[in-house]
Design a protein around this motif. Structure first.
Motif, PDB file in Angstrom:
ATOM      1  N   VAL A 291       0.834  -1.203   0.000  1.00 46.13           N
ATOM      2  CA  VAL A 291       0.000   0.000   0.000  1.00 46.13           C
ATOM      3  C   VAL A 291       0.870   1.254   0.000  1.00 46.13           C
ATOM      4  N   VAL A 292       2.076   1.160   0.555  1.00 47.15           N
ATOM      5  CA  VAL A 292       3.020   2.285   0.511  1.00 47.15           C
ATOM      6  C   VAL A 292       3.414   2.571  -0.930  1.00 47.15           C
ATOM      7  N   GLU A 293       3.658   1.508  -1.698  1.00 44.11           N
ATOM      8  CA  GLU A 293       4.025   1.679  -3.100  1.00 44.11           C
ATOM      9  C   GLU A 293       2.903   2.361  -3.875  1.00 44.11           C
ATOM     10  N   GLN A 294       1.676   1.968  -3.629  1.00 49.43           N
ATOM     11  CA  GLN A 294       0.555   2.588  -4.337  1.00 49.43           C
ATOM     12  C   GLN A 294       0.426   4.059  -3.987  1.00 49.43           C
ATOM     13  N   SER A 295       0.745   4.403  -2.755  1.00 46.29           N
ATOM     14  CA  SER A 295       0.686   5.807  -2.353  1.00 46.29           C
ATOM     15  C   SER A 295       1.800   6.615  -3.006  1.00 46.29           C
ATOM     16  N   LEU A 296       3.009   6.059  -3.049  1.00 42.64           N
ATOM     17  CA  LEU A 296       4.136   6.795  -3.636  1.00 42.64           C
ATOM     18  C   LEU A 296       3.950   7.003  -5.140  1.00 42.64           C
ATOM     19  N   ARG A 297       3.182   6.161  -5.786  1.00 40.69           N
ATOM     20  CA  ARG A 297       2.954   6.325  -7.220  1.00 40.69           C
ATOM     21  C   ARG A 297       2.056   7.520  -7.547  1.00 40.69           C
ATOM     22  N   GLN A 298       1.566   8.193  -6.516  1.00 41.54           N
ATOM     23  CA  GLN A 298       0.808   9.425  -6.723  1.00 41.54           C
ATOM     24  C   GLN A 298       1.727  10.649  -6.754  1.00 41.54           C
ATOM     25  N   ASP A 299       3.001  10.442  -6.945  1.00 36.66           N
ATOM     26  CA  ASP A 299       3.990  11.525  -7.022  1.00 36.66           C
ATOM     27  C   ASP A 299       3.517  12.617  -7.985  1.00 36.66           C
ATOM     28  N   PRO A 300       3.362  13.854  -7.513  1.00 35.76           N
ATOM     29  CA  PRO A 300       2.839  14.924  -8.382  1.00 35.76           C
ATOM     30  C   PRO A 300       3.678  15.150  -9.634  1.00 35.76           C
ATOM     31  N   MET A 301       4.983  14.980  -9.524  1.00 35.14           N
ATOM     32  CA  MET A 301       5.847  15.208 -10.684  1.00 35.14           C
ATOM     33  C   MET A 301       5.762  14.051 -11.676  1.00 35.14           C
ATOM     34  N   GLY A 302       5.263  12.901 -11.231  1.00 31.99           N
ATOM     35  CA  GLY A 302       5.147  11.751 -12.111  1.00 31.99           C
ATOM     36  C   GLY A 302       6.465  11.062 -12.406  1.00 31.99           C
ATOM     37  N   ILE A 303       7.464  11.306 -11.563  1.00 35.91           N
ATOM     38  CA  ILE A 303       8.789  10.727 -11.796  1.00 35.91           C
ATOM     39  C   ILE A 303       8.925   9.341 -11.166  1.00 35.91           C
ATOM     40  N   TYR A 304       8.246   9.117 -10.050  1.00 37.57           N
ATOM     41  CA  TYR A 304       8.457   7.885  -9.277  1.00 37.57           C
ATOM     42  C   TYR A 304       8.214   6.639 -10.113  1.00 37.57           C
ATOM     43  N   ASP A 305       7.161   6.643 -10.923  1.00 34.12           N
ATOM     44  CA  ASP A 305       6.833   5.462 -11.738  1.00 34.12           C
ATOM     45  C   ASP A 305       7.952   5.091 -12.693  1.00 34.12           C
ATOM     46  N   GLY A 306       8.699   6.084 -13.170  1.00 33.27           N
ATOM     47  CA  GLY A 306       9.717   5.817 -14.177  1.00 33.27           C
ATOM     48  C   GLY A 306      11.084   5.514 -13.627  1.00 33.27           C
ATOM     49  N   GLN A 307      11.233   5.457 -12.304  1.00 34.65           N
ATOM     50  CA  GLN A 307      12.545   5.173 -11.718  1.00 34.65           C
ATOM     51  C   GLN A 307      12.801   3.670 -11.665  1.00 34.65           C
ATOM     52  N   ASP A 308      14.079   3.304 -11.556  1.00 34.06           N
ATOM     53  CA  ASP A 308      14.408   1.883 -11.509  1.00 34.06           C
ATOM     54  C   ASP A 308      14.083   1.316 -10.129  1.00 34.06           C
ATOM     55  N   PHE A 309      14.143  -0.011 -10.030  1.00 27.01           N
ATOM     56  CA  PHE A 309      13.713  -0.672  -8.797  1.00 27.01           C
ATOM     57  C   PHE A 309      14.581  -0.270  -7.612  1.00 27.01           C
ATOM     58  N   ALA A 310      15.901  -0.175  -7.797  1.00 26.98           N
ATOM     59  CA  ALA A 310      16.796   0.162  -6.682  1.00 26.98           C
ATOM     60  C   ALA A 310      16.447   1.524  -6.099  1.00 26.98           C
ATOM     61  N   THR A 311      16.118   2.490  -6.949  1.00 26.96           N
ATOM     62  CA  THR A 311      15.763   3.821  -6.460  1.00 26.96           C
ATOM     63  C   THR A 311      14.438   3.788  -5.714  1.00 26.96           C
ATOM     64  N   ARG A 312      13.446   3.107  -6.277  1.00 31.39           N
ATOM     65  CA  ARG A 312      12.161   3.001  -5.583  1.00 31.39           C
ATOM     66  C   ARG A 312      12.326   2.299  -4.235  1.00 31.39           C
ATOM     67  N   ASP A 313      13.211   1.323  -4.182  1.00 35.32           N
ATOM     68  CA  ASP A 313      13.437   0.606  -2.935  1.00 35.32           C
ATOM     69  C   ASP A 313      14.094   1.514  -1.898  1.00 35.32           C
ATOM     70  N   ARG A 314      14.977   2.423  -2.328  1.00 30.28           N
ATOM     71  CA  ARG A 314      15.563   3.397  -1.395  1.00 30.28           C
ATOM     72  C   ARG A 314      14.487   4.306  -0.820  1.00 30.28           C
ATOM     73  N   TYR A 315      13.546   4.700  -1.643  1.00 25.39           N
ATOM     74  CA  TYR A 315      12.449   5.529  -1.152  1.00 25.39           C
ATOM     75  C   TYR A 315      11.642   4.773  -0.097  1.00 25.39           C
ATOM     76  N   ARG A 316      11.377   3.496  -0.364  1.00 28.13           N
ATOM     77  CA  ARG A 316      10.587   2.710   0.591  1.00 28.13           C
ATOM     78  C   ARG A 316      11.352   2.492   1.889  1.00 28.13           C
ATOM     79  N   HIS A 317      12.674   2.302   1.799  1.00 25.77           N
ATOM     80  CA  HIS A 317      13.478   2.173   3.021  1.00 25.77           C
ATOM     81  C   HIS A 317      13.440   3.454   3.837  1.00 25.77           C
ATOM     82  N   ALA A 318      13.436   4.596   3.156  1.00 28.69           N
ATOM     83  CA  ALA A 318      13.314   5.866   3.872  1.00 28.69           C
ATOM     84  C   ALA A 318      11.983   5.939   4.606  1.00 28.69           C
ATOM     85  N   ILE A 319      10.917   5.445   3.978  1.00 26.70           N
ATOM     86  CA  ILE A 319       9.616   5.386   4.642  1.00 26.70           C
ATOM     87  C   ILE A 319       9.692   4.534   5.902  1.00 26.70           C
ATOM     88  N   GLU A 320      10.354   3.385   5.808  1.00 28.14           N
ATOM     89  CA  GLU A 320      10.500   2.505   6.971  1.00 28.14           C
ATOM     90  C   GLU A 320      11.258   3.195   8.092  1.00 28.14           C
TER      91      GLU A 320
END
Length: 559
Positions: A291-320
């Motif tokens: 559910v965290v991933e679904q929330s982050l995909r609402q990024d206003p700039m629309g950049i999050y969806d186009g990032q690679d997995f390692a970068t998205r995983d860093r964002y999720r670790h920051a959330i943790e």
């Protein structure tokens, strides 16, 4: 017992919703119980395998299908045990929410979730039932990112426990057959040598009160019937004892056959599910379930969806990290980061960096998010965060301090020189420059030893560069000879062949070397060579080359 009523997918979803309503989380720390459980399962599996290995070494014994499954696949079970130990470092279970009550109290919630799936699917795990199960559970209670990543490990542990149950059943059947073989052989030997002692031996058998289980009776009957009518009274006595228990030998055999078949299916499902878990890419499932991933995909700039997995995983670790420091829910942290990015987007526009959710997770906006969530950091985290803001000052201060320290040490041999001696000032200036260079190297070395480098966020261009990110790679160079032009064009072709993409262009930005006059006789020769090579490029699949105002551009033919 990891075997219960078999559920359809709809029943499984209803059961997941029920579990989500029943699970109560223990707020207090407890010792890790996963590793001891794994060690106990490994010991039982090894003991069962040893029992079967000894039994099959005896030529007169039959090997049943369940035993064959365990013997043939035990190497895989051992591999899974080793992998489970590797994926379960000491204290791993303490980081996951643990159950407060129930039969698995003290165990991670996600372990009970995995065990229930194994029990109600007879150890059959696939993408469909896992997806439906987790989605249904999260309609009531959201799992943390750590629990989602741990779910395949918990499935692995639950499957090993199910194999332990099935293997223990198979080993017990083997031991019961061994006991039947011993008693039958003793009775056959007595019948052949001294038939009068057979009654005495039957009395000893009755006094031993052996449990008349299906494996025992089957093996016992099979050996006695091979001898003939002489053992009829022994079989009659056994049938009489079974009737006292309210069952016949035929009924007992039928029940045993059904249990044996069910045990074999469960073991086969467990082996197949372990292979499935080893082959699946769980990263895709984590992002689909989170559910965290679904929330982050609402990024206003629309950049999050186009990032690679390692970068998205860093964002999720920051959330943790923020959720752990603030005591808040991970979803609340993600929603707050999105809210800050949306507010910045309305104020400064979608193109401003502050409109990207990563600005509040990894960049300068992190402090605002921490304050908004009420984070409380330990002294180590606080010191590290302060160091992030003062990194340049700390870096320069370390170099200056080390330079001063080494200079003072080297000043000792020069104490005999007078401060008015010009040599000491000369040595001082030269020495400070040399020592500072040494200090820079030492500080850089120490930094690389104690601090891991951080990777920059990256876009995912594994499927090709999109039109919005088309780019041109420009190589500036000077032209000196026709041979050099040939070499430049060949190098440019190699670059293109190594990066064939419709939205990546390559160019040579060229000029002649410096000269005393505006033109020279060699310029015409160079122009002629460049034009000839450009013409050859036009007829090849390699990107075109055209010369324009002294600048040679090379790009894709679609350009």
């Amino acid at each position: 017992m990891l075997r219960s009523d078999l559920f359809s997918v709809e029943q499984l979803k209803q059961h997941a919703v029920m579990l989500a309503g029943q699970h109560a989380i223990d707020p207090y720390p407890r010792p890790d119980r996963l590793l001891p459980r794994l060690a106990d399962n490994a010991d039982v599996l090894r003991a069962a395998y040893d029992v079967l290995t000894v039994g099959t070494a005896q030529a007169e014994q039959r090997t049943l299908s369940g035993e064959i499954w365990l013997l043939d696949n035990f190497y895989l079970i051992e591999q899974q045990i080793i992998l489970a130990r590797r994926h379960l470092p000491v204290g791993y279970g303490k980081q996951l929410p643990r159950l407060q009550s129930g039969s698995l109290a003290g165990f991670p919630r996600v372990y009970d979730l995995a065990s229930e799936l194994i029990a109600h699917q007879d150890a059959r795990v696939d993408g469909d039932n896992v997806s439906a199960y987790i989605h249904a559970y999260q309609t009531i209670t959201a799992l943390t990112l750590g629990e989602l990543w741990a779910f395949p490990i918990m499935l692995q542990l639950a499957l090993l426990e199910n194999l332990r149950r099935a293997s223990l059943n198979v080993a017990c059947r083997r031991e019961e057959r061994n006991a039947a073989m011993v008693w039958a052989d003793r009775m056959l030997a007595a019948a052949e040598k001294e038939p009068k002692l057979l009654i005495q031996l039957l009395a000893e058998f009755a006094h031993a009160d052996m449990p008349l289980t299906a494996p025992f009776v089957e093996e016992f009957y099979a050996r006695l019937q091979a001898y003939g009518p002489a053992m009829a009274f022994v079989q009659t006595w056994v049938e009489h004892k079974l009737l006292e228990q309210g069952i016949t030998a035929t009924q007992l055999s039928e029940v045993s056959a059904r249990n044996s078949a069910a045990n074999q299916i469960s073991m086969a499902n467990s082996i197949g599910s372990l292979n499935f878990l080893a082959a699946m890419d769980w990263r895709i499932h984590v992002e689909a379930y989170s559910v965290v991933e679904q929330s982050l995909r609402q990024d206003p700039m629309g950049i999050y969806d186009g990032q690679d997995f390692a970068t998205r995983d860093r964002y999720r670790h920051a959330i943790e990290d923020i959720a752990r420091s603030s005591g808040r829910d991970e979803l609340a942290v993600a929603e707050k980061a999105i809210a800050l990015a949306q507010a910045a987007s309305q104020q400064t526009g979608r193109e401003d960096r502050s409109a990207h959710v990563g600005y509040y997770l990894l960049d300068r906006g992190r402090q605002r998010l921490d304050l908004a969530m009420g984070c409380h950091f330990e002294w180590r985290s606080a010191a590290r965060r302060m160091g992030d803001h003062l990194r340049l000052s700390l870096y320069i201060s370390a170099i200056l301090l080390l330079t001063l320290l080494i200079s003072l040490i080297l000043r000792v041999p020069l104490e005999s020189l007078s401060p008015t001696d010009w040599r000491i000032w000369w040595l001082g200036m030269v020495g400070v420059v040399s020592i500072s260079a040494l200090a820079v190297s030492l500080v850089n070395r120490l930094i690389t030893l104690f601090m891991a480098p951080g990777a920059l966020p990256q876009m995912d261009f594994s499927q090709g560069v999109p039109d919005a990110h088309r780019c041109m790679v420009v190589i500036p160079t000077l032209l000196s000879s026709p041979q050099e032009i040939d070499a430049l064009l060949e190098a440019q072709e190699i670059r293109y062949l190594g990066n064939r993409d419709s939205n990546i262009y390559f160019a040579l930005l060229t000029d002649f070397r410096d000269a005393a006059e505006q033109t020279s006789p060699e310029d015409a020769l160079r122009n002629s060579s460049a034009a000839t090579n450009a013409g050859a490029s036009l007829a090849s699949p390699f990107p075109i080359a055209r010369k324009c105002s002294g600048v040679t551009f090379r790009g894709s033919s679609s350009g």
